[in-house]
Design a protein around this motif. Structure first.
Motif, PDB file in Angstrom:
ATOM      1  N   THR A 142       0.830  -1.201   0.000  1.00 48.26           N
ATOM      2  CA  THR A 142       0.000   0.000   0.000  1.00 48.26           C
ATOM      3  C   THR A 142       0.872   1.262   0.000  1.00 48.26           C
ATOM      4  O   THR A 142       0.591   2.214  -0.724  1.00 48.26           O
ATOM      5  CB  THR A 142      -0.938  -0.005   1.223  1.00 48.26           C
ATOM      6  OG1 THR A 142      -1.839  -1.106   1.072  1.00 48.26           O
ATOM      7  CG2 THR A 142      -1.756   1.276   1.316  1.00 48.26           C
ATOM      8  N   GLY A 150     -11.507  -1.574  -1.057  1.00 44.56           N
ATOM      9  CA  GLY A 150     -10.343  -2.399  -0.731  1.00 44.56           C
ATOM     10  C   GLY A 150     -10.807  -3.613   0.044  1.00 44.56           C
ATOM     11  O   GLY A 150     -11.994  -3.716   0.386  1.00 44.56           O
ATOM     12  N   ALA A 151      -9.892  -4.538   0.331  1.00 45.55           N
ATOM     13  CA  ALA A 151     -10.264  -5.707   1.122  1.00 45.55           C
ATOM     14  C   ALA A 151     -10.665  -5.273   2.534  1.00 45.55           C
ATOM     15  O   ALA A 151     -11.548  -5.869   3.158  1.00 45.55           O
ATOM     16  CB  ALA A 151      -9.107  -6.695   1.181  1.00 45.55           C
ATOM     17  N   TYR A 211      -5.729  -6.303  10.884  1.00 49.62           N
ATOM     18  CA  TYR A 211      -6.845  -6.123   9.953  1.00 49.62           C
ATOM     19  C   TYR A 211      -8.222  -6.245  10.613  1.00 49.62           C
ATOM     20  O   TYR A 211      -9.225  -5.808  10.028  1.00 49.62           O
ATOM     21  CB  TYR A 211      -6.723  -7.080   8.773  1.00 49.62           C
ATOM     22  CG  TYR A 211      -5.504  -6.789   7.926  1.00 49.62           C
ATOM     23  CD1 TYR A 211      -5.397  -5.593   7.225  1.00 49.62           C
ATOM     24  CD2 TYR A 211      -4.442  -7.692   7.835  1.00 49.62           C
ATOM     25  CE1 TYR A 211      -4.288  -5.302   6.461  1.00 49.62           C
ATOM     26  CE2 TYR A 211      -3.324  -7.411   7.069  1.00 49.62           C
ATOM     27  CZ  TYR A 211      -3.243  -6.212   6.383  1.00 49.62           C
ATOM     28  OH  TYR A 211      -2.138  -5.924   5.634  1.00 49.62           O
ATOM     29  N   ALA A 248      -4.642 -10.782  -0.384  1.00 43.52           N
ATOM     30  CA  ALA A 248      -3.477 -10.866  -1.276  1.00 43.52           C
ATOM     31  C   ALA A 248      -3.334 -12.267  -1.878  1.00 43.52           C
ATOM     32  O   ALA A 248      -2.253 -12.640  -2.306  1.00 43.52           O
ATOM     33  CB  ALA A 248      -2.218 -10.498  -0.495  1.00 43.52           C
TER      34      ALA A 248
END
Ligand SMILES: *Cc1c(COP(=O)(O)O)cnc(C)c1O
Length: 408
Positions: free
Chosen positions: A59, A109-110, A155, A220
């Motif tokens: 990122t 985004g994820a 996350y 990913a």
């Protein structure tokens, strides 16, 4: 490419733009509306460093370079108005087909895919609950999400955005014990599967048994391409991917795949609706269309050909540094996440008198600038999948030069 004299000749034949020409630069059509703009080297103008990305999808390094297909779709979308929900509906159907899921939506985004998925699980189709997130007490919404301790590496903040408390477990017995009437979601981070005691299939099995929705963050984890549908087919209720990593869609895009009713519920928290947890996680037509185009190109592309190129590039760099005495080479493919040919270089610092971080600094400060990954005491790590083909030659010679110099 045109040389400068030809360029000036051509440009001066165009009365409106002839005077705009500042420096020697190629001519580009800025858009399909045929606005002819002179090439502008924005990053140079700003003094922003550009570099060869020999590191990977980070990122901080702005992720990936857009596929041509992504760029075409992005530019196309920028020239038309559509209704955002209608576009998400139609693109969602196409993405769901490509990823073999019941439904899909494009997120920013994820990470935001996880937030939207969590929101959808909590609110269902209740619009009042949508406005109440992240304050869950007294709303009737559940309040907890469970994650394995080994997976809880940052996350999970994506689901905490919705106000849930994250409960850590280690063993399967602990998981069974942690499940209670407040449990809203079981979150699995696919890349950390080898670090936890409970694998993806077992995690899902427990979720099914207790009727708790399971979400898998696979941000990913393509390639391999099969991962796009593996977890949907396994029965995960929600699956998240980054758009701007291996898929090379917009870096500010991602995918939320999953069950129809959960995707519909998740979208209640997404723009254009305001007063929602997701209002600030906006994707517009450009990202939505660009994401679909990128996924389509990825699924229908020739990954074997890409893979062969990456192997050749890695071999080329490895060959170049091999002659340096004291350098050790390891070529491998990480099992999950960034699953591409990777070159790990390490060295005996008695023979090669430089640290990993010093080597990184040398590569960074040269021309062109190069970024690599790793960089501790005596090692660095390289992937080539985020490079432009051909750049491996520059990386190979510069690496050889820097390492050889450190042996002198
Ligand atoms: C990169 C990454 C994310 C975040 O993805 P974005 O698309 O940048 O939002 C989440 N989880 C994991 C495991 C990742 O590698």
């Amino acid at each position: 490419m045109l040389n400068r004299r030809e360029l000036i000749k051509r440009l001066s034949a165009l009365p409106l733009v002839g005077g705009l020409l500042g420096s020697s630069a190629p001519l580009t059509w800025a858009s399909s509306t045929k606005t002819l703009l002179p090439y502008r080297d924005y990053f140079a103008e700003l003094g922003v460093r550009t570099f060869i990305n020999a590191a990977g999808t980070y990122t901080a390094m702005t992720g990936s370079l857009l596929r041509e297909e992504t760029k075409a779709a992005y530019n196309y979308a920028s020239e038309h108005y559509v209704m955002l929900d209608e576009l998400q509906d139609k693109v969602g159907e196409r993405i769901a087909q490509l990823a073999k899921s019941e439904a899909a939506t494009v997120t920013s985004g994820a990470f935001s895919a996880m937030t939207f998925g969590m929101a959808g699980v909590l609110t269902g189709m209740d619009p009042k609950k949508v406005t109440q997130i992240p304050h869950l007490e007294g709303t009737g919404m559940k309040t907890e999400a469970i994650i394995q301790k080994a997976h809880n590496i940052g996350y999970a903040h994506a689901v905490r955005n919705c106000g849930v408390k994250v409960i850590e477990v280690e063993s399967k017995a602990e998981l069974e014990k942690a499940i209670n009437k407040n449990t809203a979601l079981m979150l699995f981070i696919n890349a950390y599967e080898p670090d936890g005691q409970i694998n993806a299939a077992e995690w899902l099995e427990v979720g099914k048994k207790h009727k708790i929705p399971c979400m898998n963050d696979c941000a990913a984890d393509v390639p391999p391409i099969e991962n796009l549908w593996k977890f949907n087919e396994m029965g995960y209720d929600l699956v998240c991917f980054s758009g701007g990593k291996g898929l090379r869609g917009p870096q500010s895009a991602g995918l939320l795949l999953g069950k129809k009713e959960l995707i519909a519920a998740a979208r209640l928290s997404a723009p254009p609706r305001g007063d929602t947890v997701g209002r600030g996680m906006k994707v517009n037509k450009e990202e939505v269309l660009g994401m679909w185009a990128a996924l389509d190109a990825f699924v229908h592309g020739d990954l074997d050909k890409d893979w062969k190129l990456w192997e050749e590039q890695i071999a080329h760099i490895a060959e170049a540094v091999k002659p340096v005495k004291g350098v050790e080479i390891k070529i491998h493919v990480p099992p999950i996440a960034n699953h591409v040919p990777t070159l790990d270089l390490s060295w005996d610092t008695k023979k090669v008198r430089i640290s990993g971080n010093e080597l990184k600094a040398i590569l960074r400060s040269g021309h062109p600038s190069i970024e690599v990954a790793g960089g501790g005491e005596n090692s660095i790590s390289i992937t080539t999948w985020m490079m432009r083909p051909g750049q491996e030659r520059i990386v190979a010679s510069r690496l050889h030069e820097a390492l050889a110099q450190a042996t002198a």
